[in-house]
Design an enzyme around this catalytic site. Structure first.
Site, PDB file in Angstrom:
ATOM      1  N   ASP A  80       0.931  -1.312   0.065  1.00 36.01           N
ATOM      2  CA  ASP A  80      -0.043   0.057  -0.037  1.00 36.01           C
ATOM      3  C   ASP A  80       0.903   1.398   0.066  1.00 36.01           C
ATOM      4  OD1 ASP A  80      -1.839   1.827   0.415  1.00 36.01           O
ATOM      5  OD2 ASP A  80      -3.070   0.716   1.911  1.00 36.01           O
ATOM      6  N   ASP A  91      -3.364   7.324  -3.340  1.00 33.80           N
ATOM      7  CA  ASP A  91      -3.332   6.314  -2.374  1.00 33.80           C
ATOM      8  C   ASP A  91      -3.734   4.814  -3.138  1.00 33.80           C
ATOM      9  OD1 ASP A  91      -3.606   4.440  -0.183  1.00 33.80           O
ATOM     10  OD2 ASP A  91      -5.326   5.638   0.888  1.00 33.80           O
ATOM     11  N   HIS A 169     -12.085   6.135   1.854  1.00 33.78           N
ATOM     12  CA  HIS A 169     -12.154   7.299   2.493  1.00 33.78           C
ATOM     13  C   HIS A 169     -11.931   8.473   1.435  1.00 33.78           C
ATOM     14  CE1 HIS A 169      -7.577   7.461   2.136  1.00 33.78           C
ATOM     15  NE2 HIS A 169      -7.815   6.056   2.472  1.00 33.78           N
ATOM     16  N   HIS A 177      -7.032  11.106   5.357  1.00 34.01           N
ATOM     17  CA  HIS A 177      -8.515  10.715   5.677  1.00 34.01           C
ATOM     18  C   HIS A 177      -9.359  11.657   6.121  1.00 34.01           C
ATOM     19  CE1 HIS A 177      -7.495   5.999   6.777  1.00 34.01           C
ATOM     20  NE2 HIS A 177      -6.839   6.631   5.450  1.00 34.01           N
ATOM     21  N   GLU A 201     -11.280   0.800  -0.941  1.00 27.77           N
ATOM     22  CA  GLU A 201     -10.109  -0.061  -0.611  1.00 27.77           C
ATOM     23  C   GLU A 201     -10.799  -1.493  -0.040  1.00 27.77           C
ATOM     24  OE1 GLU A 201      -7.232   1.082   2.314  1.00 27.77           O
ATOM     25  OE2 GLU A 201      -8.240   2.958   2.375  1.00 27.77           O
ATOM     26  N   GLU A 293      -6.733  -1.428  -3.884  1.00 32.30           N
ATOM     27  CA  GLU A 293      -7.066   0.021  -3.515  1.00 32.30           C
ATOM     28  C   GLU A 293      -6.679   0.644  -4.781  1.00 32.30           C
ATOM     29  OE1 GLU A 293      -5.264   2.108  -0.174  1.00 32.30           O
ATOM     30  OE2 GLU A 293      -6.690   3.360  -0.131  1.00 32.30           O
TER      31      GLU A 293
END
Ligand code: MN
Ligand code: MN
Length: 307
Positions: A80, A91, A169, A177, A201, A293
């Site tokens: 990640d 992300d 998020h 976030h 994700e 994700e």
């Protein structure tokens, strides 16, 4: 929102993912993997949005190697990674099965073409497909719970469970976030998706579908800039405020900058309430977890920035 910077961050993250897939092998030190990924982010002109997470098996998230980490890559590894350009974040995560049980499957008389022969691979497919299906229905004004519902339905169709207490998020400038969360189940909440930047994700497991807090991760975030007594702590705090602002960082980066004496400073900053340290997040039954994700920009059109 700065679309241009969002797209540049996304492009960098996508190139780094592609690069990571070429070199990650079983038994490679996690420390080496993290450093190669982070060196590549810098080389391509990005900044780190958070420390590279390399979580193995039942650790669903929040494992990043410490400066002296000896762990070797194995099992179901989640990679990640986060890139930002002037605070605009990408992300993204993918999972690898490093056990490669295809040969074992011959021993047990399973057909190698059977894509469900290996539970790790099946979990990876489940989270990948769940993300794909979620992105397909994603658009402005959709009910957010229906995205979670799509993720849940897809993962359950593989006989697995989504992790209910981990979610996607919204992201804002220098805020990983921010705003709304995107659940991995239909949480029945009546919230509509607005234009914005989102990370989706899905996590899949054959365990309980829940994580609890594990050991401290060495991943921190600044929560308060209040004064702290010791000089080393103050020096570290100033560096964090300047360099990472409101984005997560890790003890490995602080040791790289100041040496191991800074670990004392970090401890003081945590005790003084300047920093929050995240715990590792561990599947409650101890079973492996997969994660996939992507970051998606919802504006006049829908763009998967990290593809
Ligand atoms: Mn992530
Ligand atoms: Mn995320």
């Amino acid at each position: 929102m700065n679309t241009k910077k969002i797209l540049v961050a996304g492009k960098i993250s996508s190139q780094v993912k592609e690069y990571a897939r070429t070199f990650i092998k079983k038994d490679m030190p996690l420390l080496e993997i993290a450093e190669k990924i982070e060196d590549k982010i810098k080389e391509l002109g990005g900044e780190f949005a958070f420390p590279t997470n390399l979580s193995i098996n039942e650790i669903a998230a929040h494992y990043t190697p410490s400066y002296d980490d000896k762990t070797l890559a194995h099992g179901l590894l989640k990679i990640d990674l986060g890139v930002h350009v002037d605070g605009w974040i990408a992300d993204t995560a993918f999972s690898l099965d490093l056990e490669d049980n295809e040969e074992d499957s011959h021993k047990f008389g399973l057909h190698p073409e059977n894509k469900f022969q290996n539970t790790n691979k099946k979990l990876i497919q489940a989270s990948e497909k769940a993300l794909e299906n979620a992105i397909e229905i994603l658009k402005e004004d959709i009910l957010i719970s229906s995205i979670g519902g799509k993720i849940q339905e897809t993962i359950e169709s593989y006989g697995a469970l989504p992790i209910v207490n981990l979610s996607g998020h919204e992201m804002k400038k220098y805020e990983l976030h921010a705003g709304v969360t995107i659940p991995n189940i239909n949480d029945k909440k009546n919230i509509i998706l607005k234009k914005g930047l989102y990370a989706i994700e899905p996590f899949a497991t054959f365990g309980n579908g829940k994580v609890h807090d594990g050991k401290p991760s060495g991943i921190y975030i600044l929560i308060d800039s209040k004064n702290v007594r010791s000089p080393i702590a103050r020096e570290v705090l100033e560096f964090i405020e300047e360099k990472y602002k409101t984005l997560p960082f890790c003890s490995r980066w602080i040791v790289k900058k100041f040496g191991t004496k800074a670990l004392f400073g970090l401890r003081q900053l945590e005790e003084n309430g300047n920093l929050h340290q995240f715990p590792q997040l561990v599947e409650t039954s101890g079973k492996p977890v997969s994660q996939t994700e992507q970051t998606i920009l919802i504006d006049d059109e829908k763009i998967v920035t990290t593809e």
